[in-house]
Design an enzyme around this catalytic site. Structure first.
Site, mmCIF file in Angstrom:
data_model
loop_
_atom_site.group_PDB
_atom_site.id
_atom_site.type_symbol
_atom_site.label_atom_id
_atom_site.label_comp_id
_atom_site.label_asym_id
_atom_site.label_seq_id
_atom_site.Cartn_x
_atom_site.Cartn_y
_atom_site.Cartn_z
ATOM 1 N N GLU A 116 0.922 -0.979 0.042
ATOM 2 C CA GLU A 116 0.168 0.122 -0.051
ATOM 3 C C GLU A 116 1.067 1.172 -0.048
ATOM 4 O O GLU A 116 1.872 1.083 0.815
ATOM 5 C CB GLU A 116 -0.860 -0.146 1.379
ATOM 6 C CG GLU A 116 -1.822 -1.135 1.271
ATOM 7 C CD GLU A 116 -2.292 -1.359 2.760
ATOM 8 O OE1 GLU A 116 -2.111 -0.346 3.524
ATOM 9 O OE2 GLU A 116 -2.914 -2.535 3.055
ATOM 10 N N LYS A 118 2.322 4.534 1.003
ATOM 11 C CA LYS A 118 2.142 5.304 2.383
ATOM 12 C C LYS A 118 2.008 6.780 2.132
ATOM 13 O O LYS A 118 2.919 7.530 1.971
ATOM 14 C CB LYS A 118 3.608 4.857 2.950
ATOM 15 C CG LYS A 118 3.432 5.739 4.642
ATOM 16 C CD LYS A 118 4.592 4.983 5.299
ATOM 17 C CE LYS A 118 4.563 5.713 6.838
ATOM 18 N NZ LYS A 118 4.920 6.969 6.886
ATOM 19 N N ASP A 120 1.103 10.539 2.980
ATOM 20 C CA ASP A 120 1.830 11.625 3.808
ATOM 21 C C ASP A 120 0.907 12.580 4.194
ATOM 22 O O ASP A 120 0.764 13.646 3.521
ATOM 23 C CB ASP A 120 2.978 12.304 3.132
ATOM 24 C CG ASP A 120 4.269 12.741 3.993
ATOM 25 O OD1 ASP A 120 4.083 12.418 5.205
ATOM 26 O OD2 ASP A 120 5.075 13.682 3.581
ATOM 27 N N TYR A 228 -6.864 2.415 5.796
ATOM 28 C CA TYR A 228 -5.870 1.349 5.307
ATOM 29 C C TYR A 228 -6.106 0.253 6.415
ATOM 30 O O TYR A 228 -5.225 -0.699 6.398
ATOM 31 C CB TYR A 228 -4.385 1.745 5.370
ATOM 32 C CG TYR A 228 -3.936 2.748 6.266
ATOM 33 C CD1 TYR A 228 -3.888 2.213 7.663
ATOM 34 C CD2 TYR A 228 -3.717 3.980 6.134
ATOM 35 C CE1 TYR A 228 -3.471 3.163 8.842
ATOM 36 C CE2 TYR A 228 -3.389 4.890 7.105
ATOM 37 C CZ TYR A 228 -3.173 4.447 8.319
ATOM 38 O OH TYR A 228 -2.819 5.409 9.390
ATOM 39 N N LYS A 317 10.862 3.479 2.996
ATOM 40 C CA LYS A 317 10.805 4.974 2.666
ATOM 41 C C LYS A 317 11.363 5.317 1.367
ATOM 42 O O LYS A 317 12.508 4.933 0.983
ATOM 43 C CB LYS A 317 11.475 5.758 3.841
ATOM 44 C CG LYS A 317 10.981 5.627 5.190
ATOM 45 C CD LYS A 317 9.337 5.710 5.310
ATOM 46 C CE LYS A 317 9.326 7.269 5.801
ATOM 47 N NZ LYS A 317 9.639 7.604 6.958
ATOM 48 N N CYS A 411 17.427 47.861 -12.096
ATOM 49 C CA CYS A 411 17.647 46.522 -12.781
ATOM 50 C C CYS A 411 19.024 46.098 -12.696
ATOM 51 O O CYS A 411 20.058 46.946 -12.934
ATOM 52 C CB CYS A 411 17.318 46.710 -14.362
ATOM 53 S SG CYS A 411 17.824 45.181 -15.187
ATOM 54 N N CYS A 414 20.963 45.948 -16.663
ATOM 55 C CA CYS A 414 21.310 47.283 -17.100
ATOM 56 C C CYS A 414 20.956 48.519 -16.470
ATOM 57 O O CYS A 414 20.885 49.583 -17.122
ATOM 58 C CB CYS A 414 20.156 46.973 -18.440
ATOM 59 S SG CYS A 414 18.442 47.289 -18.239
ATOM 60 N N CYS A 429 12.178 44.841 -14.818
ATOM 61 C CA CYS A 429 13.110 45.817 -15.556
ATOM 62 C C CYS A 429 12.189 46.859 -16.629
ATOM 63 O O CYS A 429 11.655 46.077 -17.422
ATOM 64 C CB CYS A 429 14.257 45.275 -16.110
ATOM 65 S SG CYS A 429 15.162 46.384 -17.125
ATOM 66 N N CYS A 435 17.658 45.749 -22.573
ATOM 67 C CA CYS A 435 18.213 45.397 -21.240
ATOM 68 C C CYS A 435 19.081 44.070 -21.874
ATOM 69 O O CYS A 435 18.338 42.864 -22.328
ATOM 70 C CB CYS A 435 17.259 44.702 -20.158
ATOM 71 S SG CYS A 435 17.802 43.747 -18.841
#
Ligand code: IVH
Length: 677
Positions: A116, A118, A120, A228, A317, A411, A414, A429, A435
């Site tokens: 099954e 797991k 979280d 479960y 895990k 910026c 530039c 910017c 630029c």
């Protein structure tokens, strides 16, 4: 369904709503449009209000009720809620299996295991008396938890009453309440928009949502539950295998993880693990491992427990998706549209299966929200393909010399002014094509595989071309001479010839690619394709009014505005003319209104891993051809595109006789309709 007897109608409505919920949440087979569900619910609420004596706590209308609680009450778990031993490798699993065989000592050669995912989330116990939900509680320390009945009742995948018959008089069901990834992203996006605190991960979001005294807050959160196991059972018997117990719970209306499977022997457990590890990122929810349980309950009983964990089960895990590391510095990157993105430079750390040394900090609001300083210890999360994120700061570890982060006032590339539009998170910017950073990013996008597909023009070369002043915009690429190229670092005769040939070849393109390659804000591939199909040629597209642009599916007011700004900009249109003058050309394409698109009226679903494109890209292309793309398979699905690793959706499609296509078939279909990938 109006009937003469209102009490009968009330009961019929309850049964109908319960049945729809069951099909939706347990069988994963949506069977009714939301509007119809809502109409029935409204009718039920109306009738129940008119007939107060018909009220029952297990009516589907009674999911949220009453005033917020003052405090949580404690609940004792008569059968303790245990934890699991962990395994981290295939060898650990072999050892576990050997231990069990030795302990059984009866010559058994191989054991049957229930596998099954797991999940979280948060472990929860549900108590049903005579099939009616009495109480929901958290695991707490395993012996004492908190009563969260009011919150549990708001979760629609948890039945308020069990279906069918044969359930024990008293049945305690255990499982995990979790928040699916998509719901988590939406919740956090909304919080970000409102300038509120975000949740670190789906697990914390689920925990926070359950820890509410006001059930209306829980009701607004996208929570689900998968069961479960069972705890207390009185007045009834259950099947004699773990998988049989789960199948029974499912019959009674409880949700079971569809990936659960029974296998023979430990090798098969390891295969199951490898398969799910590969598909982990494509699941709709976070899992942190796989639980393996000896399937026969009689053997479970013989094996028993050690301290707080059963001997007959183990959790293998996956690699952690969160780790702690240090923020070394913050750099500010300027993107194609001028957006300035702070990027965290991190002490390299292994997380989510790769070494991470950079993570996005999104924008200045995010820096403020995290309260992060240079030198801080931070938690970095890398879940699947999602780019690494800094999710929180470990304040206890802040060094005395931690420095606050200064967001730039001009910026960084530039030195042009930066601005933030009303309602936008990003500072931009204002230098536009002046630029250097924006020039580079625009050219990198233009030459990329899905745009003009110019081979041999990698990022480093683009940067060199801009830095040397040889190219300022995308049209400049076509004016490059062989001599200019040969003067560049590490550029030989052959590479220069190849690059010039690739540039020449790219001149013959398609209208959708060209539109996409221009890098107009918010215009991705699917939108570019939609625009091309709608207008058929460039001049009509460029002359379209905002209202005409809005007629294209996928184009909303924001995109329409970006498009008009592009077409109204003398500089941008100058670049387009220069490209055409250099010989970039494409054939007009057939105009197709939305309803005449080849896949109009069809519903497609995409699952599994695809090689040549991501699932999102496949989705965008199908949508551009007029299909609706749904998240789950039902009898209404036209076709399921299934890549390797397809699981429950493929099984469902086979069961319902829905057509299934592989990636190659999808490619042929896209190619046949002029969508080249
Ligand atoms: S069985 C006696 N099965 O993992 C066995 N636990 O350390 C007890 N979990 O917080 C648990 N998915 O909530 C079991 N399929 C699954 C599970 C699962 C997630 C969680 C559980 C507990 C932790 C066990």
């Amino acid at each position: 369904m109006p009937s003469a007897d209102p009490l009968q109608e009330i009961e019929a409505l309850r049964e109908q709503l319960d049945a729809w919920n069951y099909r939706y949440y347990v069988l994963d087979e949506p069977s009714v449009p939301d509007a119809e569900y809502d109409r029935c619910m409204q009718r039920l609420l109306q009738l129940e209000a008119q007939h107060p004596d018909s009220q029952r706590t297990d009516s589907p209308s009674q999911r949220v009720g009453g005033e917020p609680l003052q405090q949580f009450n404690q609940v004792s778990h008569e059968v303790p809620m245990l934890s699991l031993e962990n395994a981290f490798s295939a060898e650990d699993m072999q050892q576990f299996n050997r231990r069990l065989l030795d302990r059984l000592g009866d010559g058994t050669a191989s054991l049957e295991y229930a596998c099954e995912p797991k999940l979280d989330g948060i472990a929860v116990s549900l108590l049903y008396r005579d099939g009616v939900l009495q109480r929901g509680a958290t695991r707490g320390d395993g012996t004492t938890g908190e009563d969260i009945t009011h919150n549990v009742r708001t979760i629609r995948s948890i039945p308020l009453r069990l279906r069918g018959e044969g359930f024990p008089r008293l049945l305690e069901v255990r499982g995990e309440i979790y928040m699916p990834k998509a719901g988590f992203e939406q919740l956090n996006n909304r919080a970000r928009e409102r300038g509120e605190k975000t949740f670190v991960n789906p697990r914390n979001a689920a925990a926070g949502s359950l820890r509410q005294l006001d059930a209306r807050i829980t009701a607004s959160r996208p929570l689900e539950m998968c069961c479960y196991s069972v705890g207390l059972v009185e007045g009834g018997v259950l099947p004699d295998r773990q998988a049989g117990v789960l199948a029974k719970l499912r019959e009674w209306g409880l949700r079971i993880n569809p990936e659960s499977k029974v296998v023979q022997g430990v090798e098969a457990c390891n295969d199951y693990f490898d398969d799910l590890a590969e598909r982990r990122n494509s699941l709709a929810y976070d899992i942190d491992g796989i639980v393996f349980k000896v399937n026969a309950l009689a053997l479970q009983e013989r094996l028993g427990f050690v301290s707080r964990a059963p001997r007959w089960a183990i959790a293998r895990k996956f690699p952690a998706q969160e780790e702690i590391t240090r923020l070394l510095d913050v750099e500010f990157q300027v993107g194609r549209t001028g957006a300035i993105t702070p990027v965290a430079r991190l002490e390299p750390v292994f997380v989510g299966g790769v070494t991470v040394s950079n993570a996005t900090l999104h924008n200045s609001d995010e820096i403020e929200r995290l309260g992060i300083r240079i030198g801080d210890s931070v938690i970095v999360r890398r879940a699947g393909d999602v780019i690494p994120q800094v999710v929180s700061v470990v304040l206890e570890k802040r060094p005395d010399n931690a420095r606050t982060i200064q967001f730039p006032t001009r910026c960084p590339v530039c030195q042009s002014a930066i601005e933030r539009e009303e309602g936008e998170a990003a500072w931009r910017c204002m230098g536009g094509l002046v630029c250097g950073a924006q020039q580079k990013a625009a050219i990198k996008h233009f030459v990329s595989r899905r745009a003009m597909d110019i081979d041999g023009l990698g990022d480093k070369l683009v940067e060199q071309l801009v830095d040397e002043g040889l190219v300022q915009n995308v049209a400049g690429l076509y004016a490059l001479s062989k001599e200019q190229l040969l003067n560049l670092d590490r550029m030989g005769e052959k590479s220069a010839d190849n690059l010039l040939a690739a540039l020449e070849a790219s001149k013959q393109t398609t209208l959708p690619r060209f539109i996409f390659a221009l890098g107009i804000r918010e215009v991705g591939e699917a939108t570019a394709l939609g625009l091309a199909r709608h207008f058929g040629n460039w001049s009509e597209l460029a002359a379209a009014t905002e209202a005409q642009l809005l007629q294209v599916d996928d184009v909303g007011p924001v995109v329409a505005d970006h498009l008009r700004q592009f077409f109204d900009s003398e500089a941008s249109m100058g670049v387009v003319r220069a490209l055409q003058a250099a010989g970039v050309n494409w054939p007009d394409i057939e105009r197709l209104p939305q309803q005449d698109l080849p896949l109009a009226g069809q519903i497609w679903v995409v699952t599994g891993k695809l090689e040549s494109l991501t699932r999102d890209e496949a989705k965008a292309r199908l949508q551009a051809l007029g299909a609706k793309v749904a998240g789950s398979v039902s009898a209404k699905t036209t076709c399921l595109v299934a890549g390797p690793g397809a699981g429950s959706k493929l099984a469902k499609a086979n069961e319902l006789g829905v057509e299934v296509a592989d990636e190659q078939a999808l490619q042929s279909l896209l190619a046949a309709h002029g969508v080249d990938i």
